[in-house]
Design a protein around this motif. Sequence first.
Motif, PDB file in Angstrom:
ATOM      1  N   GLY A   1       0.792  -1.222   0.000  1.00 45.29           N
ATOM      2  CA  GLY A   1       0.000   0.000   0.000  1.00 45.29           C
ATOM      3  C   GLY A   1       0.826   1.274   0.000  1.00 45.29           C
ATOM      4  O   GLY A   1       0.299   2.349   0.276  1.00 45.29           O
ATOM      5  N   ASP A   2       2.108   1.176  -0.335  1.00 47.28           N
ATOM      6  CA  ASP A   2       2.976   2.357  -0.292  1.00 47.28           C
ATOM      7  C   ASP A   2       2.524   3.457  -1.252  1.00 47.28           C
ATOM      8  O   ASP A   2       2.543   4.643  -0.902  1.00 47.28           O
ATOM      9  CB  ASP A   2       4.429   1.978  -0.592  1.00 47.28           C
ATOM     10  N   PHE A   3       2.105   3.085  -2.458  1.00 44.42           N
ATOM     11  CA  PHE A   3       1.673   4.067  -3.444  1.00 44.42           C
ATOM     12  C   PHE A   3       0.427   4.804  -2.959  1.00 44.42           C
ATOM     13  O   PHE A   3       0.388   6.032  -2.938  1.00 44.42           O
ATOM     14  CB  PHE A   3       1.426   3.380  -4.789  1.00 44.42           C
ATOM     15  N   VAL A   4      -0.600   4.061  -2.542  1.00 42.98           N
ATOM     16  CA  VAL A   4      -1.839   4.724  -2.098  1.00 42.98           C
ATOM     17  C   VAL A   4      -1.642   5.506  -0.803  1.00 42.98           C
ATOM     18  O   VAL A   4      -2.297   6.527  -0.594  1.00 42.98           O
ATOM     19  CB  VAL A   4      -3.045   3.753  -2.012  1.00 42.98           C
ATOM     20  N   LYS A   5      -0.734   5.063   0.047  1.00 38.80           N
ATOM     21  CA  LYS A   5      -0.429   5.836   1.262  1.00 38.80           C
ATOM     22  C   LYS A   5       0.184   7.179   0.883  1.00 38.80           C
ATOM     23  O   LYS A   5      -0.185   8.218   1.445  1.00 38.80           O
ATOM     24  CB  LYS A   5       0.531   5.064   2.173  1.00 38.80           C
ATOM     25  N   THR A   6       1.114   7.169  -0.069  1.00 38.46           N
ATOM     26  CA  THR A   6       1.756   8.411  -0.499  1.00 38.46           C
ATOM     27  C   THR A   6       0.744   9.354  -1.142  1.00 38.46           C
ATOM     28  O   THR A   6       0.833  10.568  -0.981  1.00 38.46           O
ATOM     29  CB  THR A   6       2.906   8.104  -1.487  1.00 38.46           C
ATOM     30  N   LEU A   7      -0.228   8.797  -1.866  1.00 39.17           N
ATOM     31  CA  LEU A   7      -1.281   9.610  -2.476  1.00 39.17           C
ATOM     32  C   LEU A   7      -2.300  10.105  -1.452  1.00 39.17           C
ATOM     33  O   LEU A   7      -3.089  10.992  -1.741  1.00 39.17           O
ATOM     34  CB  LEU A   7      -2.034   8.791  -3.531  1.00 39.17           C
ATOM     35  N   ASP A   8      -2.291   9.504  -0.258  1.00 39.80           N
ATOM     36  CA  ASP A   8      -3.302   9.737   0.775  1.00 39.80           C
ATOM     37  C   ASP A   8      -4.683   9.315   0.271  1.00 39.80           C
ATOM     38  O   ASP A   8      -5.681  10.001   0.491  1.00 39.80           O
ATOM     39  CB  ASP A   8      -3.304  11.195   1.247  1.00 39.80           C
ATOM     40  N   LEU A   9      -4.704   8.169  -0.430  1.00 35.22           N
ATOM     41  CA  LEU A   9      -5.954   7.625  -0.963  1.00 35.22           C
ATOM     42  C   LEU A   9      -6.167   6.192  -0.466  1.00 35.22           C
ATOM     43  O   LEU A   9      -6.422   5.272  -1.229  1.00 35.22           O
ATOM     44  CB  LEU A   9      -5.951   7.673  -2.500  1.00 35.22           C
ATOM     45  N   THR A  10      -6.050   6.029   0.851  1.00 35.37           N
ATOM     46  CA  THR A  10      -6.269   4.715   1.443  1.00 35.37           C
ATOM     47  C   THR A  10      -7.702   4.617   1.968  1.00 35.37           C
ATOM     48  O   THR A  10      -8.387   5.627   2.133  1.00 35.37           O
ATOM     49  CB  THR A  10      -5.302   4.450   2.615  1.00 35.37           C
ATOM     50  N   MET A  11      -8.120   3.404   2.217  1.00 32.50           N
ATOM     51  CA  MET A  11      -9.402   3.142   2.864  1.00 32.50           C
ATOM     52  C   MET A  11      -9.201   1.985   3.838  1.00 32.50           C
ATOM     53  O   MET A  11      -8.320   1.151   3.653  1.00 32.50           O
ATOM     54  CB  MET A  11     -10.491   2.793   1.860  1.00 32.50           C
ATOM     55  N   ASP A  12      -9.996   1.955   4.861  1.00 30.14           N
ATOM     56  CA  ASP A  12      -9.916   0.900   5.861  1.00 30.14           C
ATOM     57  C   ASP A  12     -10.987  -0.139   5.560  1.00 30.14           C
ATOM     58  O   ASP A  12     -12.176   0.116   5.757  1.00 30.14           O
ATOM     59  CB  ASP A  12     -10.096   1.482   7.259  1.00 30.14           C
ATOM     60  N   GLY A  13     -10.567  -1.294   5.069  1.00 25.35           N
ATOM     61  CA  GLY A  13     -11.490  -2.386   4.766  1.00 25.35           C
ATOM     62  C   GLY A  13     -11.527  -3.429   5.865  1.00 25.35           C
ATOM     63  O   GLY A  13     -11.921  -4.573   5.625  1.00 25.35           O
ATOM     64  N   SER A  14     -11.114  -3.053   7.077  1.00 29.74           N
ATOM     65  CA  SER A  14     -11.015  -4.012   8.183  1.00 29.74           C
ATOM     66  C   SER A  14     -12.335  -4.696   8.507  1.00 29.74           C
ATOM     67  O   SER A  14     -12.349  -5.879   8.858  1.00 29.74           O
ATOM     68  CB  SER A  14     -10.490  -3.318   9.447  1.00 29.74           C
TER      69      SER A  14
END
Length: 160
Positions: A104-117
């Motif tokens: 998830g390094d790319f999406v973390k850098t973009l600040d475009l993560t989601m929590d699917g927990s």
Amino acid sequence: MTVAKGDKAPSATFMTMTGNGPEAVNGDEFFAGRTVALFSVPGAFTPTCSAKHLPGFIEKAEALKAKGVDVIACTAVNDAFVMGAWSKAAGADGAVTMLADGNGDFVKTLDLTMDGSKFGMGLRGQRFSMIVRDGVIVELNVEAPGDFKLSSADHMLGQL
């Protein structure tokens, strides 16, 4: 702060499945000197991703290329083995390059993560698409949670 149009695509290392196994893909080199239609899905083999998102880009691959796209790429927070299997199952080989963002390094850098927990998926990338020209994000389409409109191949065709 979330990435925006006009920003340089962040440096990242993706993984892709090849005949020799997983191989690293340098993001800076991948985006340099060409137009890339990149879309991100929350997960390979998930319902909307498999029924609509990836198939739409496979179906519209020639139309996107006719409008100046050099390569179409899909990324997800999955490993290269899963992305390779999904590509084969969906018939994406040759139409869409699968870029595994396993940590998830790319999406973390973009600040475009989601929590699917709550679905047992952990940290994932949001559903989005972008057009990257020579390393610069010229279009960015981020979906609201649960939506599938702005990141589609059809929407992207209208932006080219």
